[in-house]
Design an enzyme around this catalytic site. Structure first.
Site, PDB file in Angstrom:
ATOM      1  N   THR A 131      31.801  40.266  43.870  1.00 19.19           N
ATOM      2  CA  THR A 131      32.678  41.039  42.983  1.00 19.19           C
ATOM      3  C   THR A 131      33.342  40.147  41.933  1.00 19.19           C
ATOM      4  O   THR A 131      33.524  38.940  42.159  1.00 19.19           O
ATOM      5  CB  THR A 131      33.772  41.734  43.832  1.00 19.19           C
ATOM      6  OG1 THR A 131      34.828  42.174  42.989  1.00 19.19           O
ATOM      7  CG2 THR A 131      34.389  40.783  44.849  1.00 19.19           C
ATOM      8  N   ASP A 132      33.753  40.749  40.823  1.00 17.03           N
ATOM      9  CA  ASP A 132      34.500  39.993  39.803  1.00 17.03           C
ATOM     10  C   ASP A 132      35.854  39.525  40.339  1.00 17.03           C
ATOM     11  O   ASP A 132      36.465  38.603  39.802  1.00 17.03           O
ATOM     12  CB  ASP A 132      34.684  40.828  38.522  1.00 17.03           C
ATOM     13  CG  ASP A 132      35.424  42.149  38.720  1.00 17.03           C
ATOM     14  OD1 ASP A 132      35.727  42.506  39.885  1.00 17.03           O
ATOM     15  OD2 ASP A 132      35.691  42.829  37.709  1.00 17.03           O
ATOM     16  N   GLU A 133      36.318  40.178  41.426  1.00 15.69           N
ATOM     17  CA  GLU A 133      37.663  39.859  41.921  1.00 15.69           C
ATOM     18  C   GLU A 133      37.760  38.441  42.473  1.00 15.69           C
ATOM     19  O   GLU A 133      38.853  37.917  42.644  1.00 15.69           O
ATOM     20  CB  GLU A 133      38.100  40.900  42.960  1.00 15.69           C
ATOM     21  CG  GLU A 133      38.047  42.303  42.363  1.00 15.69           C
ATOM     22  CD  GLU A 133      38.730  43.379  43.180  1.00 15.69           C
ATOM     23  OE1 GLU A 133      39.621  43.057  43.972  1.00 15.69           O
ATOM     24  OE2 GLU A 133      38.377  44.555  42.988  1.00 15.69           O
ATOM     25  N   TYR A 156      41.118  40.701  50.404  1.00 17.05           N
ATOM     26  CA  TYR A 156      39.756  41.190  50.138  1.00 17.05           C
ATOM     27  C   TYR A 156      38.992  40.191  49.274  1.00 17.05           C
ATOM     28  O   TYR A 156      37.890  39.761  49.623  1.00 17.05           O
ATOM     29  CB  TYR A 156      39.809  42.563  49.437  1.00 17.05           C
ATOM     30  CG  TYR A 156      38.509  42.937  48.753  1.00 17.05           C
ATOM     31  CD1 TYR A 156      37.365  43.228  49.500  1.00 17.05           C
ATOM     32  CD2 TYR A 156      38.410  42.988  47.347  1.00 17.05           C
ATOM     33  CE1 TYR A 156      36.154  43.556  48.874  1.00 17.05           C
ATOM     34  CE2 TYR A 156      37.207  43.317  46.728  1.00 17.05           C
ATOM     35  CZ  TYR A 156      36.090  43.594  47.495  1.00 17.05           C
ATOM     36  OH  TYR A 156      34.899  43.912  46.873  1.00 17.05           O
ATOM     37  N   LYS A 160      35.634  37.777  50.011  1.00 18.48           N
ATOM     38  CA  LYS A 160      34.384  37.826  49.234  1.00 18.48           C
ATOM     39  C   LYS A 160      34.075  36.441  48.639  1.00 18.48           C
ATOM     40  O   LYS A 160      32.924  36.002  48.617  1.00 18.48           O
ATOM     41  CB  LYS A 160      34.482  38.874  48.111  1.00 18.48           C
ATOM     42  CG  LYS A 160      34.619  40.306  48.578  1.00 18.48           C
ATOM     43  CD  LYS A 160      33.424  40.831  49.371  1.00 18.48           C
ATOM     44  CE  LYS A 160      32.190  41.048  48.535  1.00 18.48           C
ATOM     45  NZ  LYS A 160      31.094  41.691  49.320  1.00 18.48           N
TER      46      LYS A 160
END
Ligand code: NAD
Ligand code: TYD
Length: 343
Positions: A131-133, A156, A160
């Site tokens: 994810t970009d997060e 989260y 990741k």
């Protein structure tokens, strides 16, 4: 191609499996899913029924955990699987704030188990859906590219980012052909109604207050789920092992603008907007530079946000039974607890 797809009963996994089996009827997909609150076997039940009883079905559902070593090894062997696409995860930031433990266990340890099984069975491609997060938060300007340092802010995104590092280690240490994809916020059919767009649809439809965190100025880069799925397929078929590819929708929108657009489409008043206590560690802005995927994979988002949002809202309108069916008691308890504290 013969694939192990994990988390295929979730939002993106469902769209991915439908998409690849439509585009490639000769591919085989084994879908391993633990069916957490976010997994819905019914999404692909028609496919499952159609294939049942065939000698070599091209879709098989298996209820199980990605952390189960014996199960994953036996699936890779029994179905002669060549590639793994790992969608399985705990995916909701708010839940990770409430309780980080399941995020570390599935997103990190579960992913490591899959990598180990893939290594032991000589899998030819391993695509990790990230994810970009993992990049953290942007200010008013700039975009994330694949060299942006990892700087996750929520449990989260930390889980990741950790999985991304373990993937890298499996590539560098054991030569496992791992590819990592990092995508921005998806929207479209089958998204669980804890995420912004389906949640706001549900609240607006029922005439309930729409809980906007902080000032509603946080920006997300929205991508149509089908475009993300296409990107994953391109990474799987054309990506180079060891590489990371960013995907985005070139559709940066502030949360308040998204919410206003939903209210307008449903003919509901803006007075339903209710500002609530902000999410702790709330990332201000995400925006993706996906020029590498455009150049090397021929990736391009196909749908502009306004068209995609209209299609998404129509889908939820036409599938109110789906929306109703996924709202279990556990879901309702989490919502009461989380939003109760923010009021
Ligand atoms: P989701 O929460 O809708 O679905 C997750 C699925 O994984 C569910 O079917 C669940 O039952 C399954 N699962 C959870 N734990 C499992 C376990 N231990 N073993 C087997 N299955 C398990 O998530 P999503 O939105 O479809 O996201 C899929 C992937 O894409 C995730 O890895 C997420 O981090 C990533 N991602 C999501 C977005 C987004 O906007 N939704 C953006 C970028 C990346
Ligand atoms: P979300 O859909 O949870 O995705 P993510 O946190 O992974 O980006 O949230 C999208 C944006 O919407 C994020 O800035 C948080 C905000 N938001 C609200 O304002 N209210 C809500 O009730 C939810 C769920 C999210």
């Amino acid at each position: 191609m013969r694939l192990l797809v994990t988390g295929g009963c979730g939002f993106i996994g469902t769209n991915f499996i439908q998409g690849v089996l439509t585009a490639h009827p000769d591919w085989v997909v084994v879908n391993l899913d633990r069916l957490t609150y976010a997994g819905n076997r019914h999404n692909l039940l028609a496919l499952e029924r159609e294939q049942a009883g065939r000698a070599d079905p091209n879709y098989v559902f298996v209820h199980g955990d990605i952390g189960d070593r014996a199960l994953v090894l036996s699936l890779l062997e029994e179905h002669r699987l060549e590639a793994v696409v790992n969608f399985a995860a705990e995916s909701h930031v708010d839940r990770s704030i409430n309780d980080p433990a399941p995020f570390l266990s599935t997103n990190v340890m579960g992913a490591q188990n899959l990598l180990e099984c893939a290594r032991l069975r000589g899998v030819k491609r391993f695509v990790q859906i990230s994810t970009d997060e993992v990049y953290g938060s942007l200010g008013a300007y700039g975009t994330f590219n694949e060299s942006t340092p990892l700087s996750p802010n929520s449990p989260y995104s930390a889980s990741k980012a950790s999985a991304d590092l373990v993937c890298r280690a499996y590539r560098e240490t054991y030569g496992l052909p791992v590819i990592i994809t990092r995508c921005s916020n998806n929207y479209g059919p089958y998204q669980f109604p804890e995420k912004l767009i389906p949640l706001m649809f549900l609240k607006a439809k029922n005439g309930d207050p729409l809980p906007v965190y902080g000032q509603g100025t946080n920006v997300r880069d929205w991508i149509w789920v089908g475009d993300h799925c296409k990107g994953v397929e391109l990474a799987l078929t054309r990506g180079a092992p060891g590489q990371v590819y960013n995907f985005g929708g070139a559709a940066e929108r502030a949360n308040l603008d998204v919410i206003r657009a939903i209210l307008k489409a449903l003919g509901k008043p803006e007075s339903l907007i209710t500002f609530v206590k902000d999410r702790p560690g709330h990332d201000q802005r995400y925006a993706m530079d996906f020029s590498k995927a455009a150049r090397e994979l021929d990736f391009a988002p196909s749908l502009d946000f306004e068209t995609g949002l209209a299609q998404t809202l129509n889908w939820y309108r036409d599938n109110s039974a789906w929306l109703e069916s996924v709202q279990s008691g556990a879901y309702r308890r989490f919502m009461d607890e989380w939003y109760g504290e923010r009021a």
